[in-house]
Write an enzyme that holds these catalytic residues in place. Structure first.
Site, PDB file in Angstrom:
ATOM      1  N   GLU A  33       0.853  -1.194   0.000  1.00 42.95           N
ATOM      2  CA  GLU A  33       0.000   0.000   0.000  1.00 42.95           C
ATOM      3  C   GLU A  33       0.892   1.248   0.000  1.00 42.95           C
ATOM      4  OE1 GLU A  33      -3.643  -0.248   2.348  1.00 42.95           O
ATOM      5  OE2 GLU A  33      -3.409  -2.410   2.497  1.00 42.95           O
ATOM      6  N   MET A  34       1.234   1.776   1.169  1.00 38.96           N
ATOM      7  CA  MET A  34       2.034   2.995   1.169  1.00 38.96           C
ATOM      8  C   MET A  34       3.530   2.719   1.380  1.00 38.96           C
ATOM      9  SD  MET A  34      -0.925   5.236   3.093  1.00 38.96           S
ATOM     10  CE  MET A  34      -0.224   6.884   3.019  1.00 38.96           C
TER      11      MET A  34
END
Lengths: 335, 335
Positions: free
Chosen positions: A125-126
């Site tokens: 994700e991040m």
């Protein structure tokens, strides 16, 4: 407002529009005792929520997958994190997430605060290596020093993981979409919903949809439900619903297998594609599949259309927002 | 305002603060005759600019690489397009791009309208197959029909490539950052810049920086300049500046080799890393390299610090913006 709601409920109980729980969406969300909502926290949380510098590549913010300019997600089957990576689940909407009983599709987070910590360090994700790295980066951005101290005081170090996630959660508690056609209807405006929408609402109750999707956010009374209840080889081959074990992926308990958070139905018309894995493209298909897999009922096209019309009545009013001005730090870069 | 500017220029010519062209940044940008700026176009352009559905994956908008919540770009050496792809150039800032004489690093677009068409169908940027596909997708989003017709009328089909790029350009013409310390200084507030900043300004003029970087946006008088002028094997090995042939990559003309658009210096302190390929991480390094490669001068640390201080005086005021509410289409998805 309370009196009106009681009146409406009384009318409902008298049978004038079925047994649907007649609660309109509250316009404010309750906050936990250790994180009261303040304008300073909301302002900071809005900045952090929209800041792609919370990702390893500087390209992915919370808003990238939970887009507050859209229906609170990305209209993709699976979101795209750093370096073009994708996972197996569809991003849930951030709008009205404050009213979720648990967070994430598998319900593994009990609060918005706990949820906010997750994606930042998820490698697909991040992609940040750790929250220590996030905090270190935030400390290099001078404007954040001021914003954190305004929100949390300067007696102790204000830039911490705990405070960052508290601020993001405080901001998310402001993301509420009231005044849908349904809300207006249950508050007394009988013309707010079309005849088809009212028919669809009553059919949803009769079918049993509301045994799981009731209350102001249509996401309870229970926090979790098994999905699918009625497994079926044909659908499994097509949609792979059984592949994801839900809460059991975290707890490893057999009793948690295929248990998922009951998602809100608010704004559902805007959040295609559907289901935890984003495998169902349209709302009418999603309604038919839910009827079959959860209630073992075959819905006619007409009933499906009526229920879809009702679900469209759950699209709310999106509050006007100002863009955050993200603090720059002269000379800062990412790699 | 004009009188004040003339007065300031007169003072400048009398020698009180060197020969720097004493123009503050205009607060409005001129628009081409065939695309006058209107509130309706600006509103539509702001929606399109921030809409990731203008990319093949639904994840990359104009704002992803030219972030209007930040310094108008992404603080990365090279931007990241769809599926995590990167190219060889650094995203220029969108703030004050309305004052650029040409667009793109290689200056291949004459206008903001022409520029806006490019990244959408670039396979490593927004990755749409064609503008026909973009237009077809926009037509499926009902709210865009209304927004295009408000901006361009309904006599002809309003949703076209031409109108989309006109609207984006109209929005970009509103992205102006006036009232920097420098602007206040040249408009008469002698305390707006520090002594070091004034020293740096005068040194920039003496060195010759302003022979290419002058005017209100510090990006002229010429639209193009060769870079590097003074090539140097050491720097080439380190920064690969010569690898990119600039305008010649498009025109294939020898005379265009290594010709690049002269970028604005406005807000340059916020747009690290530097140079067309984003290979220089810090502003002081960029200043030293420019002096060496363009002017064949070795700058002392002290002179560099003064010029960097001056460049920090070019950070303007960013206008407060509302977030666009992107129109949803019930049931729409991306793949």
């Amino acid at each position: 407002m309370l009196k009106l709601r009681m009146l409406v409920t009384a009318i409902a109980m008298a049978g004038s529009f079925s047994v649907m729980a007649a609660d309109s969406l509250p316009t404010t969300a309750p906050a936990p005792a250790d994180n009261p909502t303040t304008p300073e926290k909301v302002a900071l949380g809005k900045m952090l929520y929209h800041d792609p510098r919370l990702s390893s590549t500087g390209t992915v913010s919370c808003a990238s997958c939970h887009n507050t300019m859209l229906g609170g997600e990305d209209n993709r089957p699976n979101s795209m994190g750093v370096n073009g990576q994708t996972g197996g689940r569809s991003a849930p909407t951030v709008w009205n997430a404050a009213f979720n009983k648990v967070q994430f599709w598998d319900g593994r987070a009990a609060s918005l605060e706990e949820q906010a910590a997750g994606p930042v360090t998820n490698p697909i994700e991040m992609g940040m290596k750790s929250w220590d790295d996030v905090v270190a980066r935030l400390k290099t951005i001078k404007g954040y020093r001021q914003a954190f101290e305004l929100a949390f005081g300067s007696d102790h170090e204000a830039i911490t993981k705990d405070n960052a996630t508290k601020a993001i959660a405080a901001y998310e508690r402001t993301l509420i979409t009231p005044n849908s056609a349904y809300d207006k209807y249950v508050e007394g405006d009988k013309d707010a919903m079309t005849e088809q929408q009212i028919r669809g609402m009553n059919k949803a109750v009769e079918l049993g949809c509301t045994s799981c999707h009731s209350g102001p956010a249509f996401n309870g009374p229970g926090a979790f439900q098994k999905f699918p209840v009625h497994s079926n080889g044909y659908f499994e081959a097509q949609y792979h619903f059984n592949k994801d074990k839900g809460l059991a992926e975290v707890t490893k308990k057999e009793s948690d297998e295929h248990m998922f958070k009951v998602p809100t139905l608010r704004n559902i018309a805007l959040t295609a594609p559907y289901m935890h894995n984003g495998s169902v493209k349209t709302l009418d298909k999603a309604v038919k599949l839910m009827a079959k897999l959860q209630l073992n009922k075959d819905l006619s096209d007409e009933d499906t259309a009526d229920i879809v019309a009702f679900l469209n009545a759950l699209t709310g009013e999106f509050p006007k927002q100002t863009m955050p001005e993200l603090p720059g730090t002269p000379g800062s870069t990412f790699n």
